[in-house]
Scaffold this active site. Structure first.
Site, mmCIF file in Angstrom:
data_model
loop_
_atom_site.group_PDB
_atom_site.id
_atom_site.type_symbol
_atom_site.label_atom_id
_atom_site.label_comp_id
_atom_site.label_asym_id
_atom_site.label_seq_id
_atom_site.Cartn_x
_atom_site.Cartn_y
_atom_site.Cartn_z
ATOM 1 C CB CYS A 1 -22.666 -2.577 11.730
ATOM 2 S SG CYS A 1 -23.756 -3.402 10.525
ATOM 3 C CD GLN B 1 9.257 -5.264 -3.834
ATOM 4 O OE1 GLN B 1 8.922 -6.265 -4.485
ATOM 5 N NE2 GLN B 1 8.356 -4.358 -3.451
ATOM 6 C CG ASP C 1 8.675 -0.658 -2.704
ATOM 7 O OD1 ASP C 1 7.975 0.374 -2.823
ATOM 8 O OD2 ASP C 1 8.177 -1.788 -2.648
ATOM 9 C CG ASP D 1 -3.015 -2.291 3.348
ATOM 10 O OD1 ASP D 1 -3.491 -1.759 2.330
ATOM 11 O OD2 ASP D 1 -1.847 -2.714 3.387
ATOM 12 C CB CYS E 1 -23.572 -7.787 12.537
ATOM 13 S SG CYS E 1 -22.495 -6.405 12.074
ATOM 14 N N GLY F 1 5.765 -6.959 -3.138
ATOM 15 C CA GLY F 1 5.712 -7.725 -4.366
ATOM 16 C C GLY F 1 4.737 -8.872 -4.368
ATOM 17 C CG HIS G 1 -22.077 -5.469 7.527
ATOM 18 N ND1 HIS G 1 -22.636 -6.156 8.585
ATOM 19 C CD2 HIS G 1 -21.493 -6.418 6.734
ATOM 20 C CE1 HIS G 1 -22.419 -7.453 8.434
ATOM 21 N NE2 HIS G 1 -21.727 -7.645 7.309
ATOM 22 C CB CYS H 1 -26.649 -5.824 11.476
ATOM 23 S SG CYS H 1 -25.703 -6.482 10.070
ATOM 24 C CG ASP I 1 1.112 3.817 -0.071
ATOM 25 O OD1 ASP I 1 1.248 5.062 -0.051
ATOM 26 O OD2 ASP I 1 0.286 3.246 -0.780
ATOM 27 C CB SER I 2 6.912 4.531 -0.472
ATOM 28 O OG SER I 2 6.688 3.589 -1.509
ATOM 29 N N GLY I 3 4.067 5.418 -2.005
ATOM 30 C CA GLY I 3 3.631 5.854 -3.329
ATOM 31 C C GLY I 3 4.231 5.014 -4.433
ATOM 32 N N GLY I 4 5.109 4.083 -4.064
ATOM 33 C CA GLY I 4 5.790 3.257 -5.065
ATOM 34 C C GLY I 4 4.833 2.426 -5.897
ATOM 35 C CG PHE I 5 0.948 -0.622 -5.750
ATOM 36 C CD1 PHE I 5 1.325 -1.853 -6.275
ATOM 37 C CD2 PHE I 5 -0.362 -0.202 -5.911
ATOM 38 C CE1 PHE I 5 0.406 -2.652 -6.954
ATOM 39 C CE2 PHE I 5 -1.293 -0.994 -6.584
ATOM 40 C CZ PHE I 5 -0.896 -2.221 -7.106
#
Length: 373
Positions: free
Chosen positions: A309, A192, A146, A269, A307, A219, A338, A312, A92-96
Protein backbone atom coordinates in the site's frame (compact mmCIF):
# COMPACT_ATOMS: atom_id res chain seq x y z
CA UNK A 1 -29.95 -20.26 -12.01
CA UNK A 2 -26.97 -21.16 -9.78
CA UNK A 3 -24.55 -18.29 -9.13
CA UNK A 4 -22.02 -20.29 -7.08
CA UNK A 5 -19.77 -23.24 -7.62
CA UNK A 6 -17.33 -24.90 -5.24
CA UNK A 7 -13.94 -25.46 -6.87
CA UNK A 8 -12.04 -27.05 -3.98
CA UNK A 9 -12.82 -28.46 -0.54
CA UNK A 10 -10.06 -28.25 2.08
CA UNK A 11 -9.25 -31.65 3.56
CA UNK A 12 -8.21 -30.23 6.94
CA UNK A 13 -11.47 -28.35 7.67
CA UNK A 14 -14.83 -27.37 6.20
CA UNK A 15 -13.22 -24.39 4.44
CA UNK A 16 -13.81 -24.26 0.69
CA UNK A 17 -12.90 -22.31 -2.42
CA UNK A 18 -15.64 -21.09 -4.70
CA UNK A 19 -16.61 -18.74 -7.50
CA UNK A 20 -19.52 -16.30 -7.31
CA UNK A 21 -20.84 -15.37 -10.75
CA UNK A 22 -22.50 -11.96 -10.51
CA UNK A 23 -23.68 -9.21 -12.80
CA UNK A 24 -20.41 -7.29 -12.70
CA UNK A 25 -17.98 -10.19 -12.87
CA UNK A 26 -16.81 -13.25 -10.98
CA UNK A 27 -15.67 -13.13 -7.35
CA UNK A 28 -13.38 -15.67 -5.68
CA UNK A 29 -14.50 -16.95 -2.28
CA UNK A 30 -13.99 -16.91 0.66
CA UNK A 31 -14.29 -13.16 0.24
CA UNK A 32 -14.09 -10.19 2.61
CA UNK A 33 -16.24 -7.28 1.42
CA UNK A 34 -15.47 -3.64 2.32
CA UNK A 35 -18.46 -1.63 3.51
CA UNK A 36 -19.53 1.46 1.59
CA UNK A 37 -22.56 2.42 3.66
CA UNK A 38 -23.67 5.56 1.85
CA UNK A 39 -22.25 4.80 -1.58
CA UNK A 40 -18.59 5.22 -0.68
CA UNK A 41 -15.97 3.17 1.14
CA UNK A 42 -14.97 5.90 3.58
CA UNK A 43 -11.66 7.64 2.82
CA UNK A 44 -11.15 5.68 -0.42
CA UNK A 45 -11.51 6.35 -4.14
CA UNK A 46 -13.45 3.55 -5.78
CA UNK A 47 -10.67 3.11 -8.31
CA UNK A 48 -8.25 2.49 -5.42
CA UNK A 49 -10.59 -0.08 -3.89
CA UNK A 50 -10.63 -1.79 -7.27
CA UNK A 51 -6.85 -1.47 -7.65
CA UNK A 52 -6.32 -3.37 -4.40
CA UNK A 53 -8.33 -6.19 -5.98
CA UNK A 54 -11.82 -5.93 -4.53
CA UNK A 55 -14.65 -6.86 -6.89
CA UNK A 56 -17.55 -6.77 -4.41
CA UNK A 57 -18.42 -4.03 -1.91
CA UNK A 58 -21.46 -3.23 0.23
CA UNK A 59 -24.02 -0.45 0.27
CA UNK A 60 -26.70 0.18 2.88
CA UNK A 61 -30.32 0.16 1.77
CA UNK A 62 -31.60 2.15 4.76
CA UNK A 63 -29.09 4.98 4.37
CA UNK A 64 -29.29 5.12 0.56
CA UNK A 65 -33.08 5.13 0.72
CA UNK A 66 -32.97 8.23 2.95
CA UNK A 67 -30.06 9.97 1.19
CA UNK A 68 -29.58 10.53 -1.70
CA UNK A 69 -33.02 8.89 -2.09
CA UNK A 70 -34.60 6.79 -4.78
CA UNK A 71 -35.41 9.71 -7.06
CA UNK A 72 -31.75 10.66 -7.38
CA UNK A 73 -30.57 7.05 -7.77
CA UNK A 74 -33.21 6.41 -10.41
CA UNK A 75 -32.12 9.50 -12.36
CA UNK A 76 -28.58 8.10 -12.51
CA UNK A 77 -29.62 4.55 -13.35
CA UNK A 78 -28.53 3.20 -9.97
CA UNK A 79 -25.65 3.40 -7.54
CA UNK A 80 -23.04 1.98 -9.93
CA UNK A 81 -23.33 4.99 -12.24
CA UNK A 82 -23.97 7.47 -9.44
CA UNK A 83 -20.82 6.46 -7.52
CA UNK A 84 -18.65 5.42 -10.48
CA UNK A 85 -18.21 1.84 -9.22
CA UNK A 86 -18.09 -0.82 -11.93
CA UNK A 87 -17.63 -3.83 -9.66
CA UNK A 88 -20.29 -5.84 -7.86
CA UNK A 89 -22.52 -4.38 -5.19
CA UNK A 90 -24.27 -6.09 -2.29
CA UNK A 91 -26.89 -4.19 -0.31
CA UNK A 92 -28.42 -5.23 2.97
CA UNK A 93 -32.16 -4.88 3.52
CA UNK A 94 -31.94 -2.11 6.09
CA UNK A 95 -33.34 -4.51 8.69
CA UNK A 96 -30.35 -4.21 11.03
CA UNK A 97 -30.35 -0.40 10.87
CA UNK A 98 -34.08 -0.28 11.62
CA UNK A 99 -33.49 -2.76 14.47
CA UNK A 100 -30.87 -0.38 15.84
CA UNK A 101 -33.39 2.47 15.94
CA UNK A 102 -35.19 0.71 18.81
CA UNK A 103 -37.79 3.20 20.04
CA UNK A 104 -38.17 4.78 16.60
CA UNK A 105 -39.61 1.68 14.91
CA UNK A 106 -42.55 -0.71 15.12
CA UNK A 107 -42.68 -4.18 13.56
CA UNK A 108 -45.95 -5.58 12.22
CA UNK A 109 -47.14 -8.23 9.78
CA UNK A 110 -47.12 -5.76 6.89
CA UNK A 111 -43.58 -4.55 7.51
CA UNK A 112 -41.70 -2.20 9.80
CA UNK A 113 -42.56 1.47 10.33
CA UNK A 114 -39.77 3.73 11.49
CA UNK A 115 -38.68 7.31 11.92
CA UNK A 116 -35.68 8.64 10.05
CA UNK A 117 -32.70 9.27 12.29
CA UNK A 118 -32.02 12.34 10.15
CA UNK A 119 -35.24 14.35 10.37
CA UNK A 120 -37.77 12.20 12.22
CA UNK A 121 -39.91 11.63 9.12
CA UNK A 122 -41.98 8.42 9.10
CA UNK A 123 -41.41 5.58 6.63
CA UNK A 124 -42.34 1.95 6.15
CA UNK A 125 -40.21 -0.92 4.88
CA UNK A 126 -42.11 -3.91 3.52
CA UNK A 127 -40.62 -7.07 1.98
CA UNK A 128 -41.81 -5.81 -1.38
CA UNK A 129 -40.63 -2.20 -1.31
CA UNK A 130 -37.23 -3.22 0.07
CA UNK A 131 -36.79 -5.39 -3.05
CA UNK A 132 -37.97 -2.45 -5.17
CA UNK A 133 -35.49 -0.13 -3.45
CA UNK A 134 -32.60 -2.49 -4.14
CA UNK A 135 -33.78 -2.78 -7.75
CA UNK A 136 -33.40 1.00 -8.09
CA UNK A 137 -29.99 0.86 -6.39
CA UNK A 138 -28.96 -1.81 -8.91
CA UNK A 139 -27.74 -4.36 -6.37
CA UNK A 140 -25.97 -7.43 -7.71
CA UNK A 141 -26.88 -9.12 -4.42
CA UNK A 142 -29.92 -7.90 -2.49
CA UNK A 143 -30.96 -9.06 0.95
CA UNK A 144 -34.58 -9.71 1.87
CA UNK A 145 -36.11 -7.88 4.83
CA UNK A 146 -35.75 -9.73 8.13
CA UNK A 147 -36.27 -9.17 11.84
CA UNK A 148 -32.96 -8.82 13.65
CA UNK A 149 -33.13 -9.60 17.36
CA UNK A 150 -30.83 -9.05 20.39
CA UNK A 151 -29.29 -12.06 22.16
CA UNK A 152 -31.28 -11.82 25.39
CA UNK A 153 -34.89 -12.38 24.26
CA UNK A 154 -36.97 -15.39 25.30
CA UNK A 155 -37.95 -18.33 23.12
CA UNK A 156 -41.45 -17.02 22.45
CA UNK A 157 -40.20 -13.63 21.22
CA UNK A 158 -37.50 -15.31 19.11
CA UNK A 159 -40.10 -17.60 17.55
CA UNK A 160 -42.35 -14.68 16.70
CA UNK A 161 -39.48 -12.77 15.09
CA UNK A 162 -38.42 -15.84 13.11
CA UNK A 163 -41.95 -16.47 11.85
CA UNK A 164 -42.24 -12.87 10.66
CA UNK A 165 -38.86 -13.20 8.92
CA UNK A 166 -40.07 -16.36 7.17
CA UNK A 167 -43.34 -14.74 6.06
CA UNK A 168 -41.49 -11.69 4.78
CA UNK A 169 -39.00 -13.88 2.90
CA UNK A 170 -41.86 -15.65 1.12
CA UNK A 171 -43.38 -12.32 0.12
CA UNK A 172 -40.01 -10.96 -0.99
CA UNK A 173 -39.23 -13.88 -3.28
CA UNK A 174 -42.75 -13.83 -4.74
CA UNK A 175 -42.36 -10.12 -5.48
CA UNK A 176 -38.94 -10.67 -6.99
CA UNK A 177 -40.43 -13.34 -9.29
CA UNK A 178 -43.17 -10.93 -10.39
CA UNK A 179 -40.55 -8.37 -11.36
CA UNK A 180 -38.88 -10.87 -13.69
CA UNK A 181 -36.21 -9.30 -15.88
CA UNK A 182 -36.78 -5.89 -14.28
CA UNK A 183 -34.80 -7.13 -11.29
CA UNK A 184 -31.24 -7.90 -12.38
CA UNK A 185 -29.81 -8.87 -9.00
CA UNK A 186 -29.79 -11.98 -6.82
CA UNK A 187 -32.03 -12.02 -3.75
CA UNK A 188 -30.57 -13.76 -0.67
CA UNK A 189 -32.57 -15.13 2.25
CA UNK A 190 -31.50 -14.71 5.89
CA UNK A 191 -31.65 -17.51 8.47
CA UNK A 192 -32.73 -16.31 11.91
CA UNK A 193 -33.79 -18.06 15.14
CA UNK A 194 -31.80 -16.09 17.71
CA UNK A 195 -29.76 -18.24 20.11
CA UNK A 196 -32.04 -21.27 20.17
CA UNK A 197 -30.96 -24.44 18.38
CA UNK A 198 -34.48 -25.63 17.54
CA UNK A 199 -35.31 -22.29 15.92
CA UNK A 200 -32.02 -22.16 14.02
CA UNK A 201 -32.70 -25.63 12.66
CA UNK A 202 -36.25 -24.71 11.68
CA UNK A 203 -35.13 -21.51 9.96
CA UNK A 204 -32.26 -23.17 8.08
CA UNK A 205 -34.57 -25.88 6.78
CA UNK A 206 -37.12 -23.27 5.72
CA UNK A 207 -34.59 -21.31 3.66
CA UNK A 208 -32.97 -24.43 2.22
CA UNK A 209 -36.29 -25.24 0.55
CA UNK A 210 -36.77 -21.78 -0.93
CA UNK A 211 -35.52 -20.58 -4.30
CA UNK A 212 -32.91 -18.12 -3.03
CA UNK A 213 -29.57 -18.26 -4.91
CA UNK A 214 -27.70 -17.55 -1.66
CA UNK A 215 -28.33 -17.72 2.08
CA UNK A 216 -27.08 -15.51 4.89
CA UNK A 217 -26.76 -16.62 8.50
CA UNK A 218 -28.26 -13.71 10.41
CA UNK A 219 -28.53 -12.83 14.05
CA UNK A 220 -24.82 -13.13 14.81
CA UNK A 221 -22.39 -10.41 15.93
CA UNK A 222 -25.26 -8.55 17.62
CA UNK A 223 -23.80 -8.35 21.11
CA UNK A 224 -23.64 -12.03 22.05
CA UNK A 225 -20.71 -13.64 23.85
CA UNK A 226 -17.76 -15.10 21.96
CA UNK A 227 -18.88 -18.59 23.01
CA UNK A 228 -22.42 -18.01 21.71
CA UNK A 229 -21.09 -16.73 18.41
CA UNK A 230 -18.83 -19.75 17.92
CA UNK A 231 -21.46 -22.30 18.83
CA UNK A 232 -24.30 -20.89 16.76
CA UNK A 233 -22.09 -20.11 13.78
CA UNK A 234 -20.92 -23.73 13.59
CA UNK A 235 -24.33 -25.15 14.43
CA UNK A 236 -26.18 -23.09 11.80
CA UNK A 237 -23.54 -23.44 9.07
CA UNK A 238 -23.84 -27.22 9.34
CA UNK A 239 -27.59 -26.97 8.68
CA UNK A 240 -27.54 -24.53 5.75
CA UNK A 241 -27.28 -26.11 2.30
CA UNK A 242 -23.77 -26.35 0.89
CA UNK A 243 -25.04 -25.92 -2.67
CA UNK A 244 -25.34 -22.15 -2.31
CA UNK A 245 -23.03 -19.35 -1.14
CA UNK A 246 -23.24 -18.77 2.62
CA UNK A 247 -22.84 -15.32 4.09
CA UNK A 248 -22.32 -14.11 7.67
CA UNK A 249 -22.91 -10.38 8.05
CA UNK A 250 -20.91 -8.00 10.20
CA UNK A 251 -17.77 -9.94 11.11
CA UNK A 252 -14.37 -8.34 10.51
CA UNK A 253 -11.74 -9.34 13.07
CA UNK A 254 -9.27 -12.00 11.89
CA UNK A 255 -10.34 -14.57 14.50
CA UNK A 256 -14.03 -14.28 13.55
CA UNK A 257 -13.24 -14.34 9.82
CA UNK A 258 -11.04 -17.43 10.09
CA UNK A 259 -13.59 -19.21 12.24
CA UNK A 260 -16.26 -18.47 9.63
CA UNK A 261 -14.05 -19.80 6.84
CA UNK A 262 -13.32 -22.91 8.91
CA UNK A 263 -17.07 -23.54 9.08
CA UNK A 264 -17.52 -23.24 5.32
CA UNK A 265 -18.71 -19.62 5.16
CA UNK A 266 -18.02 -17.96 1.82
CA UNK A 267 -18.76 -14.26 2.40
CA UNK A 268 -18.43 -11.73 5.22
CA UNK A 269 -18.19 -7.97 5.69
CA UNK A 270 -17.51 -5.44 8.41
CA UNK A 271 -16.77 -1.74 8.96
CA UNK A 272 -14.01 -2.66 11.44
CA UNK A 273 -11.07 -2.37 9.02
CA UNK A 274 -12.02 1.10 7.80
CA UNK A 275 -13.36 2.45 11.11
CA UNK A 276 -10.23 1.41 13.01
CA UNK A 277 -8.02 2.89 10.29
CA UNK A 278 -9.60 6.32 10.66
CA UNK A 279 -8.75 6.17 14.36
CA UNK A 280 -5.19 4.98 13.84
CA UNK A 281 -5.72 1.24 14.31
CA UNK A 282 -3.46 -0.60 11.85
CA UNK A 283 -3.74 -4.33 11.10
CA UNK A 284 -0.51 -6.31 10.75
CA UNK A 285 0.42 -9.98 11.11
CA UNK A 286 1.76 -9.12 14.56
CA UNK A 287 -1.50 -7.65 15.76
CA UNK A 288 -3.06 -4.20 15.68
CA UNK A 289 -0.74 -1.18 15.87
CA UNK A 290 -2.10 1.90 17.66
CA UNK A 291 -0.56 4.74 15.70
CA UNK A 292 -1.34 7.37 18.31
CA UNK A 293 1.16 5.84 20.72
CA UNK A 294 4.35 7.84 21.24
CA UNK A 295 6.50 4.77 20.51
CA UNK A 296 6.05 5.47 16.78
CA UNK A 297 7.16 9.12 16.89
CA UNK A 298 10.68 8.47 15.57
CA UNK A 299 10.11 5.18 13.71
CA UNK A 300 11.63 5.29 10.20
CA UNK A 301 10.14 1.93 9.19
CA UNK A 302 6.87 1.22 7.35
CA UNK A 303 3.62 0.20 9.00
CA UNK A 304 4.37 -3.35 7.89
CA UNK A 305 7.32 -4.78 5.98
CA UNK A 306 6.32 -6.18 2.59
CA UNK A 307 2.98 -4.39 2.32
CA UNK A 308 2.36 -2.80 -1.08
CA UNK A 309 0.00 0.00 0.00
CA UNK A 310 1.04 3.65 -0.34
CA UNK A 311 1.36 4.14 3.41
CA UNK A 312 3.96 1.36 3.59
CA UNK A 313 5.85 2.03 0.36
CA UNK A 314 6.03 5.84 0.59
CA UNK A 315 5.79 6.89 4.23
CA UNK A 316 7.26 6.06 7.64
CA UNK A 317 5.42 5.03 10.79
CA UNK A 318 6.57 8.32 12.28
CA UNK A 319 4.82 10.32 9.54
CA UNK A 320 1.68 8.21 9.87
CA UNK A 321 1.80 8.77 13.65
CA UNK A 322 2.02 12.52 13.00
CA UNK A 323 -0.93 12.52 10.59
CA UNK A 324 -3.19 10.57 12.92
CA UNK A 325 -2.18 12.56 16.03
CA UNK A 326 -2.88 15.86 14.29
CA UNK A 327 -6.16 14.68 12.75
CA UNK A 328 -5.00 15.19 9.19
CA UNK A 329 -7.36 13.72 6.59
CA UNK A 330 -4.50 12.06 4.74
CA UNK A 331 -3.76 9.90 7.77
CA UNK A 332 -7.17 8.26 7.69
CA UNK A 333 -6.99 7.82 3.92
CA UNK A 334 -3.58 6.11 4.00
CA UNK A 335 -4.46 3.99 7.02
CA UNK A 336 -7.67 2.84 5.35
CA UNK A 337 -5.81 1.87 2.19
CA UNK A 338 -3.38 -0.12 4.32
CA UNK A 339 -6.08 -2.00 6.26
CA UNK A 340 -8.06 -2.85 3.13
CA UNK A 341 -4.86 -4.00 1.43
CA UNK A 342 -4.06 -6.09 4.49
CA UNK A 343 -7.45 -7.83 4.52
CA UNK A 344 -7.33 -8.45 0.78
CA UNK A 345 -3.89 -10.07 1.09
CA UNK A 346 -5.08 -12.06 4.11
CA UNK A 347 -7.93 -13.52 2.05
CA UNK A 348 -5.48 -14.38 -0.74
CA UNK A 349 -3.41 -16.30 1.80
CA UNK A 350 -6.53 -17.98 3.17
CA UNK A 351 -7.54 -19.15 -0.29
CA UNK A 352 -4.02 -20.43 -0.98
CA UNK A 353 -4.06 -22.39 2.28
CA UNK A 354 -7.38 -23.97 1.33
CA UNK A 355 -6.05 -24.79 -2.12
CA UNK A 356 -3.12 -26.61 -0.49
CA UNK A 357 -5.31 -28.39 2.12
CA UNK A 358 -3.60 -26.71 5.05
CA UNK A 359 -6.18 -24.21 6.26
CA UNK A 360 -6.35 -25.66 9.80
CA UNK A 361 -2.61 -25.18 10.34
CA UNK A 362 -2.68 -21.75 8.65
CA UNK A 363 -5.41 -20.58 11.03
CA UNK A 364 -3.62 -21.90 14.08
CA UNK A 365 -0.26 -20.34 13.16
CA UNK A 366 -1.75 -17.04 12.01
CA UNK A 367 -3.77 -16.50 15.20
CA UNK A 368 -0.86 -17.52 17.44
CA UNK A 369 1.24 -14.76 15.89
CA UNK A 370 -1.53 -12.15 15.60
CA UNK A 371 -2.55 -12.47 19.25
CA UNK A 372 0.93 -13.17 20.65
CA UNK A 373 1.28 -9.81 22.39
Amino acid sequence: MAIFRTIHQDTSSKARLGILSLGHGEVETPVFMPVGTKGTVKAMFHEDVKKIGYKLILGNTYHLYLKPGLEVLSQFGGLHNFSHWDGNLLTDSGGFQVFSLSGLRKIGDKGVTFQSHIDGSKHIFTPENVVDTQKVIGSDIAMCLDVCTPPDINHRAATEAMNITHAWAKRAIEHRQKLGEEFKGNLFGIVQGNFYEDLRKQSAEYFNEMDFPGIAIGGLSVGESREQFSHYLGYTAELVTKEKPRYVMGIGSPDYILEAVENGIDMFDCVLATRMARNGGIFTDDGVITLKKAIHKFDHGPLEEGCTCRACTQYSRAYMHHLIKTGEMLGGMLATEHNLTYFYRLMERVRQAIRENRFASFKREYLARFYAK
